[in-house]
Design a protein around this motif. Sequence first.
Motif, PDB file in Angstrom:
ATOM      1  N   SER A   9       0.817  -1.209   0.000  1.00 52.23           N
ATOM      2  CA  SER A   9       0.000   0.000   0.000  1.00 52.23           C
ATOM      3  C   SER A   9       0.852   1.261   0.000  1.00 52.23           C
ATOM      4  CB  SER A   9      -0.937   0.006   1.218  1.00 52.23           C
ATOM      5  OG  SER A   9      -0.204  -0.003   2.427  1.00 52.23           O
ATOM      6  N   ALA A  11      -0.102   5.130   1.027  1.00 53.49           N
ATOM      7  CA  ALA A  11      -1.267   5.622   1.762  1.00 53.49           C
ATOM      8  C   ALA A  11      -1.111   7.042   2.251  1.00 53.49           C
ATOM      9  CB  ALA A  11      -1.488   4.713   2.975  1.00 53.49           C
ATOM     10  N   ASP A  13      -1.910   8.589   5.806  1.00 50.34           N
ATOM     11  CA  ASP A  13      -2.195   8.116   7.168  1.00 50.34           C
ATOM     12  C   ASP A  13      -2.543   9.280   8.098  1.00 50.34           C
ATOM     13  OD1 ASP A  13      -1.489   5.517   6.480  1.00 50.34           O
ATOM     14  OD2 ASP A  13       0.476   5.584   7.475  1.00 50.34           O
ATOM     15  N   GLY A  28       1.878   3.966   4.308  1.00 50.23           N
ATOM     16  CA  GLY A  28       1.630   2.796   3.464  1.00 50.23           C
ATOM     17  C   GLY A  28       2.750   1.781   3.631  1.00 50.23           C
ATOM     18  N   TYR A  32       6.957   2.688   3.280  1.00 47.86           N
ATOM     19  CA  TYR A  32       7.996   2.527   4.304  1.00 47.86           C
ATOM     20  C   TYR A  32       9.013   1.459   3.873  1.00 47.86           C
ATOM     21  CZ  TYR A  32       5.503   5.284   7.858  1.00 47.86           C
ATOM     22  OH  TYR A  32       4.908   6.302   8.572  1.00 47.86           O
ATOM     23  N   TRP A  81      -5.605   5.381   5.822  1.00 45.18           N
ATOM     24  CA  TRP A  81      -5.671   4.606   7.061  1.00 45.18           C
ATOM     25  C   TRP A  81      -5.583   5.577   8.222  1.00 45.18           C
ATOM     26  CZ3 TRP A  81      -1.813   3.814  10.952  1.00 45.18           C
ATOM     27  CH2 TRP A  81      -2.138   2.837  11.894  1.00 45.18           C
ATOM     28  N   ASN A 123       2.364  -5.586   3.374  1.00 39.69           N
ATOM     29  CA  ASN A 123       1.003  -5.810   3.851  1.00 39.69           C
ATOM     30  C   ASN A 123      -0.042  -5.250   2.880  1.00 39.69           C
ATOM     31  OD1 ASN A 123      -1.320  -6.109   5.391  1.00 39.69           O
ATOM     32  ND2 ASN A 123      -0.954  -4.180   6.484  1.00 39.69           N
ATOM     33  N   MET A 147      -1.279  -8.455   8.299  1.00 42.62           N
ATOM     34  CA  MET A 147      -1.794  -7.798   9.507  1.00 42.62           C
ATOM     35  C   MET A 147      -3.061  -8.511  10.002  1.00 42.62           C
ATOM     36  SD  MET A 147      -3.668  -4.378   7.990  1.00 42.62           S
ATOM     37  CE  MET A 147      -3.985  -3.689   9.592  1.00 42.62           C
ATOM     38  N   LEU A 149      -6.121  -7.654  10.243  1.00 45.21           N
ATOM     39  CA  LEU A 149      -7.323  -7.580   9.390  1.00 45.21           C
ATOM     40  C   LEU A 149      -7.425  -8.782   8.447  1.00 45.21           C
ATOM     41  CD1 LEU A 149      -9.654  -5.595   8.323  1.00 45.21           C
ATOM     42  CD2 LEU A 149      -8.006  -4.915   6.589  1.00 45.21           C
ATOM     43  N   TRP A 150      -6.324  -9.121   7.788  1.00 45.17           N
ATOM     44  CA  TRP A 150      -6.341 -10.208   6.804  1.00 45.17           C
ATOM     45  C   TRP A 150      -6.360 -11.568   7.483  1.00 45.17           C
ATOM     46  CZ3 TRP A 150      -8.025  -7.410   3.308  1.00 45.17           C
ATOM     47  CH2 TRP A 150      -7.454  -6.182   2.983  1.00 45.17           C
ATOM     48  N   GLY A 232       4.525   2.172  10.785  1.00 45.13           N
ATOM     49  CA  GLY A 232       5.508   1.899   9.740  1.00 45.13           C
ATOM     50  C   GLY A 232       6.759   1.199  10.229  1.00 45.13           C
ATOM     51  N   GLY A 234       7.127  -1.781  11.432  1.00 47.46           N
ATOM     52  CA  GLY A 234       7.194  -3.151  10.923  1.00 47.46           C
ATOM     53  C   GLY A 234       7.567  -3.197   9.447  1.00 47.46           C
ATOM     54  N   ASP A 235       7.007  -2.273   8.683  1.00 44.49           N
ATOM     55  CA  ASP A 235       7.300  -2.231   7.238  1.00 44.49           C
ATOM     56  C   ASP A 235       8.742  -1.800   7.003  1.00 44.49           C
ATOM     57  OD1 ASP A 235       4.468  -2.598   6.865  1.00 44.49           O
ATOM     58  OD2 ASP A 235       4.246  -0.475   7.319  1.00 44.49           O
TER      59      ASP A 235
HETATM   60  P1  AMP Z   1       3.058  -1.028  10.455  1.00 48.37           P
HETATM   61  O1  AMP Z   1       4.461  -1.208   9.968  1.00 48.37           O
HETATM   62  O2  AMP Z   1       2.431  -2.326  10.815  1.00 48.37           O
HETATM   63  O3  AMP Z   1       2.959   0.034  11.517  1.00 48.37           O
HETATM   64  O4  AMP Z   1       2.195  -0.508   9.177  1.00 48.37           O
HETATM   65  C1  AMP Z   1       1.599   0.750   9.103  1.00 48.37           C
HETATM   66  C2  AMP Z   1       1.200   1.081   7.681  1.00 48.37           C
HETATM   67  O5  AMP Z   1       0.319   0.067   7.176  1.00 48.37           O
HETATM   68  C3  AMP Z   1       0.481   2.395   7.565  1.00 48.37           C
HETATM   69  O6  AMP Z   1       1.289   3.336   6.877  1.00 48.37           O
HETATM   70  C4  AMP Z   1      -0.814   2.079   6.809  1.00 48.37           C
HETATM   71  O7  AMP Z   1      -1.058   2.963   5.736  1.00 48.37           O
HETATM   72  C5  AMP Z   1      -0.624   0.660   6.307  1.00 48.37           C
HETATM   73  N1  AMP Z   1      -1.867  -0.124   6.399  1.00 48.37           N
HETATM   74  C6  AMP Z   1      -2.771  -0.128   7.409  1.00 48.37           C
HETATM   75  N2  AMP Z   1      -3.813  -0.962   7.142  1.00 48.37           N
HETATM   76  C7  AMP Z   1      -3.564  -1.494   5.912  1.00 48.37           C
HETATM   77  C8  AMP Z   1      -4.274  -2.432   5.064  1.00 48.37           C
HETATM   78  N3  AMP Z   1      -5.432  -2.978   5.420  1.00 48.37           N
HETATM   79  N4  AMP Z   1      -3.700  -2.767   3.868  1.00 48.37           N
HETATM   80  C9  AMP Z   1      -2.516  -2.222   3.511  1.00 48.37           C
HETATM   81  N5  AMP Z   1      -1.820  -1.337   4.250  1.00 48.37           N
HETATM   82  C10 AMP Z   1      -2.324  -0.964   5.448  1.00 48.37           C
END
Ligand code: AMP
Length: 304
Positions: A9, A11, A13, A28, A32, A81, A123, A147, A149-150, A232, A234-235
Motif C-alpha cells: 500500500s 497511503a 495516514d 503505506g 515505508y 488509514w 502488507n 496484519m 485484518l487479513w 511503519g 514493521g514495514d
Molecule cells: P506497520 O508497519 O504495521 O505500523 O504498518 C503501518 C502502515 O500500514 C500504515 O502506513 C498504513 O497505511 C498501512 N496499512 C494499514 N492498514 C492497511 C491495510 N489494510 N492494507 C494495507 N496497508 C495498510
Amino acid sequence: MNELLIVGSVALDSVKTPFGNVKEALGGSATYASYAASFFTPVRLVGVVGDDFPVEHVELLKSRRIDIGGLQTARGKTFRWSGAYEYDLNEAHTLATELNVFETFKPHIPSAYKKSDFVFLANIDPDLQLSVLDQVDKPKLVACDTMNLWIRLKPEALKRVIKRVDFLFINEGEARLFAGMSSLIKAGRLLQSWGPKFVVIKKGEHGALLFGDKTLFAAPAFPLEDVYDPTGAGDTFAGGFVGYLANSGGDISDANLRRAVVYGSAMASFTVEKFSLERLKTLSVGQLTERVRLLKELSHFDHP
Ligand code: AMP
C-alpha cells in the motif's frame, strides 16, 4: 541484479499517539518498506494511488533508488488509514481503513519487473499478494508481511500466500492470533510449518525473533528514550531486512540472516522517532551503521 520488487500500500495516514498527531501524512506498507530497502538496493515499487496523491510524495520516492514505473495512478481517492496508539505503543488501534482506489486495484507487474530476484509482498490483501506471485518469474527469494485484518478476514488466502514464501514477517499479536496459541515460540514454529523457510516475529520495543530450521535468533530493539509514532516500524524493519539480503545476493547463511535482522531493527528505530517518514528522510548511512554497532554492543557479553 539485486533489484527488489515491492508491492503493497501507498497511503495517506492520519495517526494519533500520546505525543501528537498527523493528518493525511505519507504512509503505506510499500512506502515505508521501499524507502528503507532503498538504503541497500534498487527498488521497484508496484502499488496504486488516487489522483489526489500529492506530487511531493512521488518526488520523494523518486529521489531515492526507487523505480516508480509500477505505481499506478487511478481515478479516485488514495488509500487512507487512520490509527491511534495509547501509552503502550506496541499495539495500533485501527480507527478507519478506506480502501478507495485499492478496491478495484489489480497489481500489474510490468514485464521488466517480472524477473526481479527479490520480491517483498508488503502488507496488502492476500489475494493481491497471490496475484503478484502468479506474475513473477522464479524469484530467488520471496518475503511477505500481513496484519490482523487479513488474518481475520482471509485466513485461507493468507495460508496460500505463506506456503509460497521464504520469509514471513508478522508481529507478536498477529502471530498469536494466526496460530491460535499464546506461546510465541510455538506460534513461530507452527507458522513455519505452514510453508515459509523462516518466520520473523516483530515484537516492537522488545525486538524481533527469527525462526528457521536450524536457527532461533533474538535481536533487541534499539533502546530509544522517546518513541513518537510506531506507524511503519514493521514495514521499515521488513524493507531493511529484505533490502539487506538483496544487497548481499540473497545469502541466507545464519550469520547473514542475523545481520539482516539487526539492520532491520536499527532501521525501524529511526522511523519511530518522528511521524510519517520524517526521520527516515534525513537518515544517513553513517547514522544507520552507528546504530547497528550500538546494537551489537548492547547484547554482547563475554563468557569465560
Ligand atoms: P506497520 O508497519 O504495521 O505500523 O504498518 C503501518 C502502515 O500500514 C500504515 O502506513 C498504513 O497505511 C498501512 N496499512 C494499514 N492498514 C492497511 C491495510 N489494510 N492494507 C494495507 N496497508 C495498510
